[in-house]
Every structure is written in C-alpha cells, then in structure tokens.
Design a protein around this motif. Sequence first.
Motif, mmCIF file in Angstrom:
data_model
loop_
_atom_site.group_PDB
_atom_site.id
_atom_site.type_symbol
_atom_site.label_atom_id
_atom_site.label_comp_id
_atom_site.label_asym_id
_atom_site.label_seq_id
_atom_site.Cartn_x
_atom_site.Cartn_y
_atom_site.Cartn_z
ATOM 1 N N VAL A 137 0.721 -1.134 0.102
ATOM 2 C CA VAL A 137 0.090 0.127 -0.075
ATOM 3 C C VAL A 137 0.846 1.283 -0.150
ATOM 4 O O VAL A 137 0.695 2.122 -0.700
ATOM 5 C CB VAL A 137 -1.057 0.159 1.306
ATOM 6 C CG1 VAL A 137 -1.736 1.276 1.228
ATOM 7 C CG2 VAL A 137 -1.981 -1.227 0.921
ATOM 8 N N ASP A 138 1.959 1.313 0.712
ATOM 9 C CA ASP A 138 2.786 2.412 0.908
ATOM 10 C C ASP A 138 3.724 2.744 -0.460
ATOM 11 O O ASP A 138 3.635 3.699 -0.744
ATOM 12 C CB ASP A 138 3.904 2.228 1.867
ATOM 13 C CG ASP A 138 4.784 3.349 2.245
ATOM 14 O OD1 ASP A 138 4.307 4.477 1.960
ATOM 15 O OD2 ASP A 138 5.712 3.367 2.696
ATOM 16 N N ALA A 139 3.908 1.548 -1.084
ATOM 17 C CA ALA A 139 4.474 1.731 -2.421
ATOM 18 C C ALA A 139 3.763 1.965 -3.484
ATOM 19 O O ALA A 139 4.210 2.946 -4.371
ATOM 20 C CB ALA A 139 5.270 0.221 -2.698
ATOM 21 N N SER A 140 2.488 1.629 -3.631
ATOM 22 C CA SER A 140 1.547 2.126 -4.608
ATOM 23 C C SER A 140 1.208 3.460 -4.606
ATOM 24 O O SER A 140 0.741 4.214 -5.473
ATOM 25 C CB SER A 140 0.327 1.258 -4.519
ATOM 26 O OG SER A 140 -0.399 1.320 -3.159
ATOM 27 N N SER A 141 1.402 4.259 -3.322
ATOM 28 C CA SER A 141 1.024 5.648 -3.176
ATOM 29 C C SER A 141 2.219 6.332 -3.259
ATOM 30 O O SER A 141 2.292 7.633 -2.975
ATOM 31 C CB SER A 141 0.285 5.658 -1.855
ATOM 32 O OG SER A 141 1.410 5.543 -0.547
ATOM 33 N N GLY A 142 3.453 5.722 -3.455
ATOM 34 C CA GLY A 142 4.655 6.571 -3.731
ATOM 35 C C GLY A 142 5.620 6.428 -2.630
ATOM 36 O O GLY A 142 6.553 7.361 -2.687
ATOM 37 N N GLY A 143 5.346 5.690 -1.488
ATOM 38 C CA GLY A 143 6.188 5.879 -0.491
ATOM 39 C C GLY A 143 7.620 5.141 -0.653
ATOM 40 O O GLY A 143 7.795 4.517 -1.676
ATOM 41 N N SER A 144 8.275 5.007 0.496
ATOM 42 C CA SER A 144 9.707 4.194 0.512
ATOM 43 C C SER A 144 9.402 2.663 0.472
ATOM 44 O O SER A 144 10.528 2.099 0.081
ATOM 45 C CB SER A 144 10.243 4.718 1.824
ATOM 46 O OG SER A 144 9.758 4.508 2.917
ATOM 47 N N ALA A 145 8.353 2.100 1.049
ATOM 48 C CA ALA A 145 8.056 0.738 1.041
ATOM 49 C C ALA A 145 9.003 0.165 2.011
ATOM 50 O O ALA A 145 9.399 -1.049 1.488
ATOM 51 C CB ALA A 145 7.947 0.306 -0.535
#
Length: 407
Positions: A137-145
């Motif tokens: 979810v974090d990666a799909s929103s542009g986060g660091s994942a």
Amino acid sequence: MSRLLAPLTRAVTYTRWLHLLVGCVIALVCAMIYPGLVRPGFWDWVQMLLIPVPLLMASALVPVVRRAEGLQARMMLFPGAHARVEDGPRESEVSVAPSASWRDRGRTAAWLVLRLWAGCATAFVSVQLMAFTLELVDASSGGSAEGESLIPVPGHGWASALLVPVSPLALIYVIAFAGRLMAAASLGLLGPSAAERLAALEERTEQLLERNRIARELHDSIGHALTVAVVQAGAARAAADPAFTDRALDAIEETGRAALEDLERVLLVLRESEQPASRRPTLTEADRLLDSARASGAEVDAKVAGALDTVPGPVSREGYRILQESLTNVLRHSGTVPIRVDVTVDGAHLRLDVRNPLPADTPVNGRGGGSGSGLRGIRERAALLGGQAQTGPHEGQWRVHVELPLG
C-alpha cells in the motif's frame, strides 16, 4: 468457484486462525523474559520455540489439561453442527475426557508442542504477510516501501497496487490449509484412546440391549393386556350374562391398570428421568397372571413346587415375563382352552412348563402357539440368563418349557 471461495466465507477458517495464534502465547510470554523480543536473531527464535517445551510437557501430566485441549479443539477447529460442509462436523471424534493413561499424557504433550510450533509459524507468517500488504500500500502511493517484512516489494506505482489484495487472500488460504492440518492432527492426538473406544462400544452395546429389553417389556405387558381385554370382551358378548359381563369388566380393568403401570415404568426409563422406575413384577405375583387367564374363561391348572421367594430377582422377573407371554400366546392363538402350568424351584434351576391343547386345524409339526416375536422373546430372555427354552408341539399339546439357572 464456490469451493474456491469457501475458505473466505466460512467462520471455521477464522476460529482455526485464532486457535493457532493462541498456541504461540506461551512462547511470547517466555520470550519477554528471555531472550527478549527486541530485534531477535536466528538463535533467539530457536530458543523461543524450545524453552516452553518442558513447561508444556509438564502440564500434559495433569489429566484435566487433555480435557481443556479437547474442548478447545471441538469448539474452534471444526464447523458447527449447523454447517453443511463436507469435512464436518467431526468434533465428536475428539475426546474431552481427562488423561487416563501415560499414553494419553504422551499424546497430549505431543499435541501441545505441535500447537506451540504451529502457532509460532502461523504468527510469523501472519505478521510477515500483513507487513508486506502495508508495504505494498505504501509503495503504490509513492512511499519508500521500507518495513519489517522479509518479502521484497516488487516495485512502486500501479504494479504494487495490483498486488495489494493478493497478500491478504494468500494469508487466508494459508491459514485455511494450516487449520485443516491442525484439525486432522487433533483427531489423531486428541482422539479417544483404545480404552475410551472400548468404553464407548460397551456403552453402545448396553444401550442396544436396553432398547431390546424395553421392546420385549412392552410386547409382553401391553400384548398380554390387550389379549386379555379382547378375549374378555368377546366372551362377555357371547355369554350375554350380566354377572359374567361384570366379572369380565373387572378383569379388563385390573389387567389394563397393570399394563398402564408397566407402560409408565418403561416411559420413565426412556425419558431418562431421575425418578426411579417402579418395581418390575416377579414370580411371587404369578397369581395375578393366572387369575387374569381364568377370568378370560380358560381353565388354568397351576402347580408350584418350591419356594418362589428364594429365586434371585433377575431370574424371578424374567420368569414372570416368560409366564406372561406363554399365557398370552395360549389366549391369542388357542382361545379359552385348558392350560397346565408347572413352576418348579429346586436347588439349581427354575423350571417353567406351560401346556395347552393344540387347535384342531394345527398340523402335528405345526406352530399352534404363535411364531412371532413372543416366542423369540422367550428364547432371548432364557439365553440372557444362561438358560434354555423349548417351544413347540409335544405329545399332542403346545408346550413352552424353560429352564433358568439360579446361580
């Protein structure tokens, strides 16, 4: 498709998940003391799995622990009775009895250790897949994942968004598979022991014997009452004598009252009431049967040799029923004919001999005294007491001869 989606919608999937997670609680409690939960290493994880084992094996020595584990397995690992599914319900195959042998304690210890390790594995997989889902979810929103998951995130943007629902679905299917394995293991490790299976078989046999005995009781008592009532009513109508009719009605009333008492006693047994059943009649009350047959119009010549009050209770009660069925057969199949009854008590046996003339239309080798369940019941009663019964034509008469051991 319905079978594929079943693990998602079945409540037992989630109760099994909870059951698996509860199994790792003791490992977490021990780990809080040693070696700790702050960035544990590989050997720390190994110690978390091994340190609680001696505690679990010691607890398995307590008999009631097996009952507690059995109850938990029944409630959480199997579908309820209302769930119409192929693999359930089978919770009755899990024992809820305390440990009765060292073998039971050993199987309980194996179950507790298995539950510990399976619970830790389930908790680890659950945490990893949940953390992986959050990272997607974090990666799909542009986060660091970046997170605690050991599973690498494949990328950022829409590719990660497509994988977001896959991770929780995979978790549920893994849990469903692990729960099914634990349910199968519980049947082997928490199932009834050989002694419990034998006890259940003996209980089932006792129930069948009791049902058979009740069926014989109803057949003999109610059948006798109805036969006497029919014969009395027919004789009263044919006689057209008010005095005879009054005697017939008295006999019908007395026989019906006795039959109602027998019926109430049997119903008390069937209802499993805590109220004790009424006493069953014995041979010391045989005069009631003989008087009932005489009131029906039959000539009964009875002879008693020996003390009936010395006959053991079970033998005397079964002898009463055998005599009752014998007289009922005479009235039912031969009518109001002369009946010879001999009851003999010696030092080792009780002998009952009931004879009556064969009907004129009965062949020499025929069955003039009935061939249904009544005669079979007489033979069964005699066999259960270690005796023997002979029924059939004998010297131009129908004869029922029974010998029962008094020992």
